[in-house]
Write a protein that holds these residues in place. Structure first.
Motif, PDB file in Angstrom:
ATOM      1  N   ALA A 266      28.586 107.546 -45.094  1.00 29.26           N
ATOM      2  CA  ALA A 266      29.318 108.516 -44.285  1.00 29.26           C
ATOM      3  C   ALA A 266      29.855 109.656 -45.151  1.00 29.26           C
ATOM      4  CB  ALA A 266      30.465 107.826 -43.556  1.00 29.26           C
ATOM      5  N   ASP A 267      29.669 110.869 -44.684  1.00 33.41           N
ATOM      6  CA  ASP A 267      30.164 112.059 -45.363  1.00 33.41           C
ATOM      7  C   ASP A 267      31.464 112.494 -44.692  1.00 33.41           C
ATOM      8  OD1 ASP A 267      30.197 115.288 -45.228  1.00 33.41           O
ATOM      9  OD2 ASP A 267      29.452 114.583 -47.171  1.00 33.41           O
ATOM     10  N   ALA A 268      32.512 112.656 -45.490  1.00 34.17           N
ATOM     11  CA  ALA A 268      33.831 112.940 -44.925  1.00 34.17           C
ATOM     12  C   ALA A 268      33.829 114.231 -44.111  1.00 34.17           C
ATOM     13  CB  ALA A 268      34.874 113.010 -46.036  1.00 34.17           C
TER      14      ALA A 268
ATOM     15  N   ARG B 180      34.776 114.634 -40.209  1.00 37.52           N
ATOM     16  CA  ARG B 180      35.836 115.544 -39.756  1.00 37.52           C
ATOM     17  C   ARG B 180      35.343 116.426 -38.612  1.00 37.52           C
ATOM     18  NH1 ARG B 180      36.601 116.186 -45.390  1.00 37.52           N
ATOM     19  NH2 ARG B 180      38.489 115.102 -46.121  1.00 37.52           N
ATOM     20  N   GLU B 181      34.130 116.948 -38.767  1.00 37.28           N
ATOM     21  CA  GLU B 181      33.578 117.822 -37.732  1.00 37.28           C
ATOM     22  C   GLU B 181      33.379 117.062 -36.425  1.00 37.28           C
ATOM     23  OE1 GLU B 181      30.051 119.297 -39.571  1.00 37.28           O
ATOM     24  OE2 GLU B 181      31.132 120.620 -40.961  1.00 37.28           O
ATOM     25  N   ARG B 182      32.942 115.829 -36.516  1.00 34.78           N
ATOM     26  CA  ARG B 182      32.754 115.027 -35.307  1.00 34.78           C
ATOM     27  C   ARG B 182      34.085 114.712 -34.633  1.00 34.78           C
ATOM     28  NH1 ARG B 182      28.125 110.549 -37.065  1.00 34.78           N
ATOM     29  NH2 ARG B 182      26.471 112.051 -37.540  1.00 34.78           N
ATOM     30  N   VAL B 183      35.103 114.410 -35.444  1.00 28.86           N
ATOM     31  CA  VAL B 183      36.430 114.142 -34.885  1.00 28.86           C
ATOM     32  C   VAL B 183      36.974 115.401 -34.214  1.00 28.86           C
ATOM     33  CG1 VAL B 183      38.826 113.557 -35.450  1.00 28.86           C
ATOM     34  CG2 VAL B 183      36.942 112.271 -36.493  1.00 28.86           C
TER      35      VAL B 183
ATOM     36  N   GLY C   1      38.498 106.926 -31.651  1.00 27.02           N
ATOM     37  CA  GLY C   1      38.002 108.111 -32.347  1.00 27.02           C
ATOM     38  C   GLY C   1      37.049 107.782 -33.478  1.00 27.02           C
ATOM     39  N   ALA C   2      37.353 106.708 -34.231  1.00 24.73           N
ATOM     40  CA  ALA C   2      36.490 106.334 -35.357  1.00 24.73           C
ATOM     41  C   ALA C   2      35.123 105.867 -34.863  1.00 24.73           C
ATOM     42  CB  ALA C   2      37.161 105.243 -36.187  1.00 24.73           C
ATOM     43  N   LEU C   3      35.089 105.076 -33.806  1.00 26.14           N
ATOM     44  CA  LEU C   3      33.812 104.597 -33.283  1.00 26.14           C
ATOM     45  C   LEU C   3      32.992 105.744 -32.712  1.00 26.14           C
ATOM     46  CD1 LEU C   3      34.971 101.268 -31.590  1.00 26.14           C
ATOM     47  CD2 LEU C   3      33.668 101.521 -33.714  1.00 26.14           C
ATOM     48  N   GLN C   4      33.666 106.688 -32.047  1.00 26.00           N
ATOM     49  CA  GLN C   4      32.946 107.849 -31.528  1.00 26.00           C
ATOM     50  C   GLN C   4      32.403 108.710 -32.664  1.00 26.00           C
ATOM     51  OE1 GLN C   4      32.076 108.490 -28.534  1.00 26.00           O
ATOM     52  NE2 GLN C   4      31.354 110.608 -28.683  1.00 26.00           N
TER      53      GLN C   4
ATOM     54  N   GLY D 289      48.173 114.006 -38.623  1.00 29.76           N
ATOM     55  CA  GLY D 289      48.048 112.684 -39.230  1.00 29.76           C
ATOM     56  C   GLY D 289      47.069 111.811 -38.470  1.00 29.76           C
ATOM     57  N   LEU D 290      47.068 111.919 -37.138  1.00 29.86           N
ATOM     58  CA  LEU D 290      46.136 111.131 -36.331  1.00 29.86           C
ATOM     59  C   LEU D 290      44.692 111.516 -36.648  1.00 29.86           C
ATOM     60  CD1 LEU D 290      45.500 109.124 -34.070  1.00 29.86           C
ATOM     61  CD2 LEU D 290      45.831 110.995 -32.425  1.00 29.86           C
ATOM     62  N   ARG D 291      44.426 112.804 -36.782  1.00 31.19           N
ATOM     63  CA  ARG D 291      43.074 113.242 -37.149  1.00 31.19           C
ATOM     64  C   ARG D 291      42.618 112.555 -38.434  1.00 31.19           C
ATOM     65  NH1 ARG D 291      44.857 118.345 -35.070  1.00 31.19           N
ATOM     66  NH2 ARG D 291      43.304 119.387 -33.741  1.00 31.19           N
ATOM     67  N   LYS D 292      43.490 112.583 -39.434  1.00 26.38           N
ATOM     68  CA  LYS D 292      43.133 112.014 -40.742  1.00 26.38           C
ATOM     69  C   LYS D 292      43.011 110.494 -40.671  1.00 26.38           C
ATOM     70  CE  LYS D 292      45.282 115.886 -43.173  1.00 26.38           C
ATOM     71  NZ  LYS D 292      46.446 116.338 -43.952  1.00 26.38           N
ATOM     72  N   ASN D 293      43.836 109.865 -39.842  1.00 27.12           N
ATOM     73  CA  ASN D 293      43.719 108.414 -39.672  1.00 27.12           C
ATOM     74  C   ASN D 293      42.382 108.039 -39.051  1.00 27.12           C
ATOM     75  OD1 ASN D 293      46.142 107.245 -40.686  1.00 27.12           O
ATOM     76  ND2 ASN D 293      47.260 108.010 -38.920  1.00 27.12           N
ATOM     77  N   ILE D 294      41.908 108.832 -38.109  1.00 27.77           N
ATOM     78  CA  ILE D 294      40.616 108.559 -37.484  1.00 27.77           C
ATOM     79  C   ILE D 294      39.497 108.723 -38.497  1.00 27.77           C
ATOM     80  CG2 ILE D 294      38.977 109.377 -35.755  1.00 27.77           C
ATOM     81  CD1 ILE D 294      41.435 110.131 -34.025  1.00 27.77           C
ATOM     82  N   VAL D 295      39.553 109.804 -39.285  1.00 28.52           N
ATOM     83  CA  VAL D 295      38.545 110.012 -40.327  1.00 28.52           C
ATOM     84  C   VAL D 295      38.576 108.845 -41.320  1.00 28.52           C
ATOM     85  CG1 VAL D 295      37.824 111.507 -42.243  1.00 28.52           C
ATOM     86  CG2 VAL D 295      38.602 112.522 -40.079  1.00 28.52           C
TER      87      VAL D 295
END
Length: 458
Positions: A4-6, A10-13, A139-142, A438-444
């Protein structure tokens, strides 16, 4: 993607972000207060909603009603799975869909059941605890989509805020749906919205009722006051005897630990004082680092006291007093051992020979992370990639008793405790909120972690 590329994650999230925020908003509006009845229709609606959201990200999810230990209907639990490869590691994702009550909505700046965005935070009951955990998993699974390389099992609990009475019986009755190599419990938080943390430890807990008796019946304070101290005063003396001059709990046999995994940064006293609303004149009790005092040293709180109300009081000496002690124990101490030590101490320190009796109540085991496990190293790497800064070890003073129970039932599983909260979250309190950045980063983080576990958690 191979690994996985960070940036891709990020773009997918970011592309999925409107759905994630909408998920949280709809979850807040459901008012899934388990204290109003874990088997109520409102809790079924909440579980159905979570199951449907999980199905949107590829999880075969369903709602199952548990049974209480006495056989009565229990909580509505959400269980599910997604298998990608029978040979791949399996990761269990945990969160809970029930929330705390709102005793006084007037203490809130916004409607507690209408998700309200202000600056970088989304306010509402359950926005963080634990709607944020559900959002992280979704979010992570998506974000991983068809690039998911581990098998997934999901358990979203419906009674965590009520002490999880049917949790262990439910797991033992559904072992196949929980058996996994790694368990991610998304019900904790980070050092700060922009500084990630693994939760390294949780204190245990126990409750004990204490009765102090000095008379067979109340007597007139003018006739007998002086040589006879009232039971309330004697109870206060007994409580005070548990502490040394520094304010440290000093009960032989009630142990203390050092911060698990080492202490990288101590807590900031000014921030702790502000977060807790401490009056300026109060000097913090205890010795050692603030982290030790809040995470790994024991603490006792008097959470209930039976006494005559001030209104309507009159001049009698109280014959008995009863109070309840809530003791948070060091992460590695057996709570039964601490219970006995505390009970023995209180009986042996009865002031002036008053009669002291104790009634042991519930206990919960603490937990300490295995800092050397491969899953921990993977999580720390994923956090640094997602947040851009190294994680900071962070204990919790609270308790999640089912985590050590999971380790007992599944001794081979590695447990990671993550979560959506931060020091400004106010979980269980007015104006609960979650940091959106913070939620965005937690999902990533979780997406990257799931990818890393595909190669190391075998």
């Amino acid at each position: 993607m191979a690994a996985a590329d960070a940036q891709v994650i990020r773009e997918r999230v970011e592309a999925d972000w409107p759905r994630i925020v909408q998920l949280l908003g709809r979850k807040v509006a459901l008012r899934s207060i388990s204290a109003e009845g874990i088997d109520g229709e409102h809790m079924r609606r909440s579980a159905d909603f979570v199951a449907e959201e999980l199905r949107k990200v590829g999880v075969q999810a369903r709602v199952v009603q548990s049974a209480n230990p006495d056989g009565t209907p229990g909580a509505f639990e959400v269980v599910g799975s997604r298998e990608v490869d029978p040979q791949a590691p399996t990761v269990l994702l945990y969160a809970h869909h029930d929330v705390q009550p709102v005793p006084d909505a007037g203490q809130w700046d916004t409607d507690p059941f209408t998700a309200t965005e202000r600056a970088d935070r989304l306010y509402g009951r359950g926005s963080a605890d634990d709607g944020g955990g559900i959002a992280i998993h979704s979010g992570a699974l998506q974000a991983l989509g068809d690039d998911l390389k581990v098998n997934i099992k999901v358990f979203i609990e419906g009674e965590e805020e009520m002490g999880s009475p049917s949790f262990i019986p439910f797991i033992e009755a559904h072992r196949d749906e929980f058996e996994s190599d790694v368990i991610i419990v998304a019900d904790s938080g980070n050092w700060a919205p922009d500084v990630p943390s693994l939760t390294t430890s949780l204190r245990g807990n126990l409750d004990l009722d204490v009765t102090v008796k000095v008379l067979e019946h109340p007597v007139h304070s003018g006739q007998f006051g002086g040589p006879i101290l009232d039971a309330n005063t004697l109870a206060a003396m007994l409580i005070a005897s548990m502490y040394d001059r520094n304010g440290d709990l000093a009960v032989p046999g009630v142990k203390a630990d050092r911060p698990i995994g080492g202490l990288q940064h101590d807590l900031d006293e000014a921030q702790v004082r502000a977060d807790a609303g401490i009056v300026d004149s109060y000097r913090l009790a205890g010795s050692g680092s603030l982290a030790e005092r809040l995470w790994t040293k024991p603490s006792a709180s008097i959470i209930g006291f039976d006494a005559h109300p001030v209104d309507g009081s009159f001049n009698v000496i109280a014959d008995t007093a009863r109070f309840r002690i809530s003791l948070r124990t060091a992460p590695t101490q057996e709570p039964g051992e601490a219970m006995k030590a505390l009970g023995d101490f209180l009986i042996s320190h009865a002031p002036f020979g008053a009669q002291v009796s104790v009634e042991p109540l519930d206990t919960g085991q603490g937990w300490a992370m295995d800092a050397a496990s491969t899953a921990v190293k993977d999580a720390q790497e994923a956090m640094e990639e997602a947040f851009g800064v190294a994680p900071v070890n962070k204990g919790e003073g609270g308790s999640i008793p089912f985590i050590p129970e999971l380790k007992r039932i599944f001794p081979g599983a590695q447990v990671l405790v993550t979560g959506p909260e931060d020091p400004q979250t106010n979980a269980h309190s007015p104006n609960e909120s979650i940091s959106l950045s913070g939620l965005r980063k937690n999902i990533v983080t979780e997406a990257l972690l799931l990818d890393k576990l595909a190669f190391s958690a075998r």
